[in-house]
Design an enzyme around this catalytic site. Structure first.
Site, PDB file in Angstrom:
ATOM      1  N   ASP A 108      79.508  57.532  -1.761  1.00  0.00           N
ATOM      2  CA  ASP A 108      80.004  58.984  -0.812  1.00  0.00           C
ATOM      3  C   ASP A 108      81.749  59.508  -1.679  1.00  0.00           C
ATOM      4  O   ASP A 108      81.420  59.464  -2.437  1.00  0.00           O
ATOM      5  CB  ASP A 108      80.098  57.696   0.613  1.00  0.00           C
ATOM      6  CG  ASP A 108      80.408  58.844   1.654  1.00  0.00           C
ATOM      7  OD1 ASP A 108      81.453  60.031   2.009  1.00  0.00           O
ATOM      8  OD2 ASP A 108      79.529  59.490   2.551  1.00  0.00           O
ATOM      9  N   ASP A 186      79.484  67.438   2.320  1.00  0.00           N
ATOM     10  CA  ASP A 186      80.568  67.579   3.907  1.00  0.00           C
ATOM     11  C   ASP A 186      80.778  69.268   4.204  1.00  0.00           C
ATOM     12  O   ASP A 186      80.796  70.077   3.582  1.00  0.00           O
ATOM     13  CB  ASP A 186      81.359  66.836   3.378  1.00  0.00           C
ATOM     14  CG  ASP A 186      82.020  65.918   4.680  1.00  0.00           C
ATOM     15  OD1 ASP A 186      81.963  66.187   5.791  1.00  0.00           O
ATOM     16  OD2 ASP A 186      82.661  64.471   3.972  1.00  0.00           O
ATOM     17  N   TRP A 220      79.351  67.770  10.550  1.00  0.00           N
ATOM     18  CA  TRP A 220      79.208  67.183  12.232  1.00  0.00           C
ATOM     19  C   TRP A 220      78.191  67.988  13.354  1.00  0.00           C
ATOM     20  O   TRP A 220      78.753  67.758  14.294  1.00  0.00           O
ATOM     21  CB  TRP A 220      81.284  67.136  11.847  1.00  0.00           C
ATOM     22  CG  TRP A 220      81.443  66.909  10.879  1.00  0.00           C
ATOM     23  CD1 TRP A 220      80.454  65.779   9.759  1.00  0.00           C
ATOM     24  CD2 TRP A 220      82.599  67.606  10.068  1.00  0.00           C
ATOM     25  NE1 TRP A 220      81.444  65.953   8.759  1.00  0.00           N
ATOM     26  CE2 TRP A 220      82.595  66.959   9.177  1.00  0.00           C
ATOM     27  CE3 TRP A 220      82.936  68.936  10.054  1.00  0.00           C
ATOM     28  CZ2 TRP A 220      83.669  67.820   8.217  1.00  0.00           C
ATOM     29  CZ3 TRP A 220      84.328  69.259  10.010  1.00  0.00           C
ATOM     30  CH2 TRP A 220      84.923  68.153   8.593  1.00  0.00           C
ATOM     31  N   GLY A 221      77.081  68.808  12.948  1.00  0.00           N
ATOM     32  CA  GLY A 221      76.868  69.420  14.368  1.00  0.00           C
ATOM     33  C   GLY A 221      77.485  70.488  14.160  1.00  0.00           C
ATOM     34  O   GLY A 221      77.398  71.168  15.663  1.00  0.00           O
ATOM     35  N   ASP A 223      78.137  74.378  14.759  1.00  0.00           N
ATOM     36  CA  ASP A 223      77.026  75.515  15.404  1.00  0.00           C
ATOM     37  C   ASP A 223      75.224  74.651  15.169  1.00  0.00           C
ATOM     38  O   ASP A 223      74.835  76.133  14.439  1.00  0.00           O
ATOM     39  CB  ASP A 223      77.010  76.608  14.211  1.00  0.00           C
ATOM     40  CG  ASP A 223      78.763  77.586  14.240  1.00  0.00           C
ATOM     41  OD1 ASP A 223      78.729  77.364  15.273  1.00  0.00           O
ATOM     42  OD2 ASP A 223      78.083  77.966  12.828  1.00  0.00           O
ATOM     43  N   ARG A 237      73.917  66.758  10.128  1.00  0.00           N
ATOM     44  CA  ARG A 237      74.570  65.727  10.904  1.00  0.00           C
ATOM     45  C   ARG A 237      73.815  65.951  11.973  1.00  0.00           C
ATOM     46  O   ARG A 237      74.295  67.685  11.830  1.00  0.00           O
ATOM     47  CB  ARG A 237      75.628  65.211  10.221  1.00  0.00           C
ATOM     48  CG  ARG A 237      75.394  64.339   9.026  1.00  0.00           C
ATOM     49  CD  ARG A 237      76.222  62.357   9.901  1.00  0.00           C
ATOM     50  NE  ARG A 237      76.754  62.729  10.743  1.00  0.00           N
ATOM     51  CZ  ARG A 237      78.463  62.551   9.914  1.00  0.00           C
ATOM     52  NH1 ARG A 237      77.800  61.989   8.756  1.00  0.00           N
ATOM     53  NH2 ARG A 237      79.388  62.756  10.433  1.00  0.00           N
ATOM     54  N   ASP A 241      81.689  61.757  13.003  1.00  0.00           N
ATOM     55  CA  ASP A 241      81.652  60.695  12.142  1.00  0.00           C
ATOM     56  C   ASP A 241      81.559  59.008  13.099  1.00  0.00           C
ATOM     57  O   ASP A 241      81.329  59.281  14.258  1.00  0.00           O
ATOM     58  CB  ASP A 241      82.895  60.170  11.191  1.00  0.00           C
ATOM     59  CG  ASP A 241      82.393  60.815  10.253  1.00  0.00           C
ATOM     60  OD1 ASP A 241      82.385  61.804  10.199  1.00  0.00           O
ATOM     61  OD2 ASP A 241      83.825  60.620   8.859  1.00  0.00           O
TER      62      ASP A 241
HETATM   63  C1  GLA Z   1      83.346  63.000   7.101  1.00  0.00           C
HETATM   64  C2  GLA Z   1      82.458  62.554   6.837  1.00  0.00           C
HETATM   65  C3  GLA Z   1      81.904  60.790   6.359  1.00  0.00           C
HETATM   66  C4  GLA Z   1      82.548  61.055   5.200  1.00  0.00           C
HETATM   67  C5  GLA Z   1      84.223  60.651   5.060  1.00  0.00           C
HETATM   68  C6  GLA Z   1      84.380  61.032   3.625  1.00  0.00           C
HETATM   69  O1  GLA Z   1      84.614  62.476   7.669  1.00  0.00           O
HETATM   70  O2  GLA Z   1      81.837  63.072   7.426  1.00  0.00           O
HETATM   71  O3  GLA Z   1      80.550  60.877   6.578  1.00  0.00           O
HETATM   72  O4  GLA Z   1      81.723  61.666   3.701  1.00  0.00           O
HETATM   73  O5  GLA Z   1      84.102  62.167   5.541  1.00  0.00           O
HETATM   74  O6  GLA Z   1      85.590  61.464   3.072  1.00  0.00           O
END
Ligand code: GLA
Length: 430
Positions: A108, A186, A220-221, A223, A237, A241
């Site tokens: 990540d 991301d 992160w969902g 739109d 996603r 988070d």
């Molecule tokens: C965002 C992502 C997480 C992770 C962090 C890393 O928050 O949604 O899943 O990858 O960044 O910084």
């Protein structure tokens, strides 16, 4: 110059028609299997709405079942280095988790330096990844595993490393050259540009980079990616988070549930990686977490330190029957089908599996032990249907001939997971 209309001989049109019919039936057929009228009520199609299953397809050949593996973020955050990644690959092999399907080793955020090099390329941090990503990919591939990396559809990653926005083609080529198999992409520092504009360029860049790379969108969902991301990536996603708490896990499960009808082979809703084994939830809560993630056809990406697994964590992650639910070839996302009790805390989640079977979860989200009853009506089973029931955590058939309803006592925050096999099917298979 205007494009000339092609004139093909008739048989070519016939072949095109056949191919088209095949691609349509390939999508619809598995669902029809689940519609045996003697077993399922007409409400079955409403309960398990699959109208959007396979409608949008990236078609890069990947993600026929949800991806499985490991991701560094939940446990390690920025404390990663090539030794951790190699030892994780070793541990996936030595524990047997790789043989069960956990094959992606996904790095990540925080693997790169804070600036690009003079040629404008991404550079692995020389302090933590001195051998570089290509060497790491070779190591991971040497074990029969796959390597994942992380970047961002913005100016910077969330931990302020360089993002890939406007560098898509170069970065995709770099990833392909290194031998990367998976990209998590991301959403930080996105300059206010809508996701629908920022995510497709990386799809196209990966497509042109000469290597098949799993494309995992992490917006992160924002739109509602379920509505459009199927033709962009292999998973998207659906939420913010996850963190290692009961409140976070249950909230995320509910948010992801909304998009069930959009999942299918090729593209999956992603409610984020597993927290199982990180210590913030009870054994029962973690059992619920992996049961529901498996049933929801979520990616099963382990988020703990697999070099140091407790017996309990290993048991939760290595249950072959639970993994088989997640990897079932029908690929229909199970969902919440019935709630009762205070604030709906007694819940039934269920979904169709191949071979006319159903996966059924009885999930007690209340603060007291309770009996949960699943009626055939709630499950979409025709009255009079008889099923045999297998308990996937006890690993045994607990009933051979059940009609009309099924009840079980479920511990606080625990989740029992079953497969219901209608009798007619079991018998006709003999
Ligand atoms: C965002 C992502 C997480 C992770 C962090 C890393 O928050 O949604 O899943 O990858 O960044 O910084």
């Amino acid at each position: 110059m205007a494009k000339q209309k092609q004139n093909y001989p008739d048989f070519v049109y016939f072949v095109i028609l056949l191919l088209h019919a095949h691609s349509v039936s390939a999508r619809v057929l598995p669902l029809l299997q689940s519609c045996d009228k003697s077993i399922f009520r007409s409400s079955f199609h409403t309960i398990y709405d699959t109208s959007n299953y396979g409608v949008l397809q990236l078609n890069n050949g990947l993600a026929q079942t949800p991806q499985m593996g490991w991701n560094s973020w939940n446990f390690f955050a920025c404390n990663i280095n090539e030794t951790v990644i190699k030892e994780t690959a070793d541990a996936l092999i030595s524990t047997g988790l790789a043989d069960l399907g956990y094959v992606y080793v996904n790095i990540d955020d925080c693997w790169s330096t804070v600036t690009r090099n003079l040629k404008g390329q991404l550079v692995p941090d020389p302090k933590t990844f001195p051998s570089g990503i290509k060497a790491l990919a070779d190591y991971v591939h040497g074990k029969g595993l796959k390597l994942g990396i992380y970047s961002d559809a913005g100016a910077f990653t969330c931990q302020v490393r360089p993002g890939s926005l406007f560098h898509e083609v170069d970065d995709a080529k770099t990833f392909a050259y290194w031998g990367v198999d998976y990209l998590k992409y991301d959403n930080c520092y996105n300059l206010g540009i809508p996701p629908k504009k920022r995510y497709p360029p990386m799809r196209d860049a990966l497509d042109g980079a000469g290597r098949t790379i799993f494309y995992s969108l992490c917006d992160w969902g924002v739109d509602d990616p379920a509505l459009w991301a199927g033709k962009v990536g292999n998973s998207w996603r659906t939420t913010d988070d996850i963190n290692d708490t009961w409140a976070s896990m249950t909230t995320i499960a509910d948010l992801n549930d909304k998009w069930a009808s959009y999942a299918g082979p090729g593209g999956w809703n992603d409610p984020d990686t597993l927290e199982v084994g990180n210590g913030g939830m009870t054994y029962q809560e973690y059992r619920a977490h992996i049961s529901i993630w498996a049933l929801m056809k979520a990616p099963l990406l382990i988020g703990c330190d697999v070099r140091n697994l407790t017996t309990e964590t290993f048991e939760l992650l290595s249950n072959k029957e639970v993994i088989a639910v997640n990897q079932d070839p029908l690929g229909v996302q199970g969902r919440k089908v019935y709630v009762s009790g205070k604030d709906g805390c007694l819940q039934i989640w269920a979904g169709p599996l191949s071979g006319n079977r159903l996966v059924v979860a009885l999930w007690n989200r209340c603060s007291k032990v309770a009996t949960i009853t699943a009626t055939w009506e709630a499950l979409g089973l025709e009255s009079g249907t008889h099923v045999s029931i297998r308990d996937l955590w006890q690993h045994k058939e607990i009933a051979g001939n059940v009609g009309s309803s099924f009840s079980a006592r479920v511990d606080v925050h625990d989740c029992q997971l079953y497969i219901f096999t209608p009798w007619t099917v079991a018998h006709s298979a003999l």
